[in-house]
Design a protein around this motif. Structure first.
Motif, short mmCIF file in Angstrom:
data_model
loop_
_atom_site.label_atom_id
_atom_site.label_comp_id
_atom_site.label_asym_id
_atom_site.label_seq_id
_atom_site.Cartn_x
_atom_site.Cartn_y
_atom_site.Cartn_z
N TYR A 14 13.88 0.20 2.79
CA TYR A 14 12.53 -0.30 2.51
C TYR A 14 12.58 -1.77 2.12
O TYR A 14 11.83 -2.59 2.66
N PHE A 50 5.50 2.14 5.15
CA PHE A 50 5.35 1.17 4.07
C PHE A 50 4.68 -0.13 4.54
O PHE A 50 4.37 -0.99 3.72
N ASP A 52 1.84 -1.12 5.46
CA ASP A 52 0.50 -1.52 5.04
C ASP A 52 0.39 -1.76 3.54
O ASP A 52 -0.71 -2.03 3.04
N LEU A 53 1.48 -1.69 2.80
CA LEU A 53 1.44 -1.84 1.35
C LEU A 53 1.49 -3.32 0.98
O LEU A 53 2.54 -3.87 0.66
N ARG A 54 0.35 -3.96 1.00
CA ARG A 54 0.31 -5.42 0.88
C ARG A 54 0.85 -5.91 -0.46
O ARG A 54 1.66 -6.83 -0.51
N ALA A 56 2.81 -4.34 -2.77
CA ALA A 56 4.23 -4.02 -2.97
C ALA A 56 5.12 -4.86 -2.07
O ALA A 56 6.17 -5.35 -2.50
N ASN A 57 4.71 -5.05 -0.83
CA ASN A 57 5.54 -5.82 0.11
C ASN A 57 5.55 -7.30 -0.24
O ASN A 57 6.60 -7.96 -0.15
N ALA A 199 1.04 4.18 -4.68
CA ALA A 199 1.24 4.35 -3.24
C ALA A 199 2.70 4.16 -2.85
O ALA A 199 3.27 4.97 -2.12
N VAL A 200 3.32 3.10 -3.35
CA VAL A 200 4.71 2.86 -2.97
C VAL A 200 5.62 3.91 -3.60
O VAL A 200 6.60 4.35 -2.96
N ARG A 203 5.58 7.07 -1.45
CA ARG A 203 6.29 6.94 -0.18
C ARG A 203 7.80 6.79 -0.39
O ARG A 203 8.60 7.28 0.42
#
Length: 274
Positions: A14, A50, A52-54, A56-57, A199-200, A203
């Motif tokens: 990830y 993952f 679309d996890l703005r 967290a990314n 959310a993160v 996942r």
């Protein structure tokens, strides 16, 4: 290869995917172009949930950028600086950053995969990769060949998976091997994880990565209780805002969103100079 690597180590894909996606942008935050070497079809499929996890990314890419900048400063001051990465994952800083002597420690399966795709012998800097099963093998034993030096220790994307006892054991091993060292580590509060990391976390749990059940709202105290002195702290999300990785105005982070700003930080600690 991914299916043969379990637990927290699988989350390395990830973190890799975050840096890979960042490197594809016209104006990358971190710019880790070596990430492409490890992103085969299987890795891309793992990262897809993952993508679309703005928040967290953006935080992951910004965290890497902060540590990059700190390391560049240290290596500029001392090109022979020993840098040890605990839970190195697919970090390629020994290839990306100028100078330094590098040591990477991680699970055997991950180290084997990394060595297959980007051998240490190709690094422009001295690089030693060490396979270790963190659950059953002694970190102190693995570090003994380097004992007595004053390294920079990097623990990136690791602390939130460690219980207090596990973190204490890790820091004890580091202090035994290196009475004088600097620690770069990212720390997340329980409040941040609960409010903004749902959310993160969900996942990551699906691929075997679980945050520690005893997270606290004062994670830095877990480090200072082991004899460390905090030298610096940088809000990862505030830096992401400055780099335009997140569309959150800095004035909001400094006022209404201070718990968000302060809930996830990159920190520098020093051991052995009290």
């Amino acid at each position: 290869m991914i299916e043969n690597i379990t637990g927290v180590t699988r989350t390395a894909w990830y973190c890799l995917g975050v840096r890979w996606a960042d490197a594809q942008k016209k104006a990358p935050i971190c710019g880790d172009h070596f990430a492409e070497l490890f992103m085969d079809e299987e890795a891309r499929q793992l990262f897809q949930p993952f993508a679309d996890l703005r928040l967290a990314n953006a935080a992951g890419a910004t965290r890497a950028r902060i540590f990059d900048d700190w390391l560049r400063d240290r290596l500029l001051a001392d090109p022979e600086q020993l840098v040890i990465l605990i839970g190195a994952g697919f970090d390629a800083r020994a290839f990306r950053l100028p100078g330094g002597r590098w040591v990477e420690l991680d699970q055997p399966g991950l180290i084997a995969e990394k060595e297959r795709l980007l051998p240490a012998a190709r690094a422009p800097q001295p690089l030693n990769r060490i396979a270790i099963d963190f659950a059953t093998e002694s970190l102190a034993d693995r570090l003994e060949p380097f004992a007595g030096e004053a390294p920079v220790i990097v623990m990136e994307g690791v602390s939130m998976y460690l219980s207090e006892a596990q973190l204490r054991s890790t820091l004890t091993a580091l202090s035994w091997a290196f009475p004088r060292h600097t620690l770069f580590i990212d720390l997340m509060t329980k409040r941040f994880a609960d409010r903004h990391g749902g959310a993160v976390r969900k996942r990551l749990a699906a691929i075997g990565g679980h945050f520690a059940s005893d997270m606290t709202d004062e994670p830095a105290r877990r480090v200072t209780r082991q004899g460390y002195r905090q030298l610096a702290r940088t809000s990862i999300l505030a830096r992401a805002s400055e780099l335009r990785a997140l569309p959150i105005p800095r004035f909001l982070l400094d006022t209404l969103l201070r718990p968000l700003r302060d809930g996830y930080c990159a920190c520098v600690f020093e051991a052995g100079r009290r």
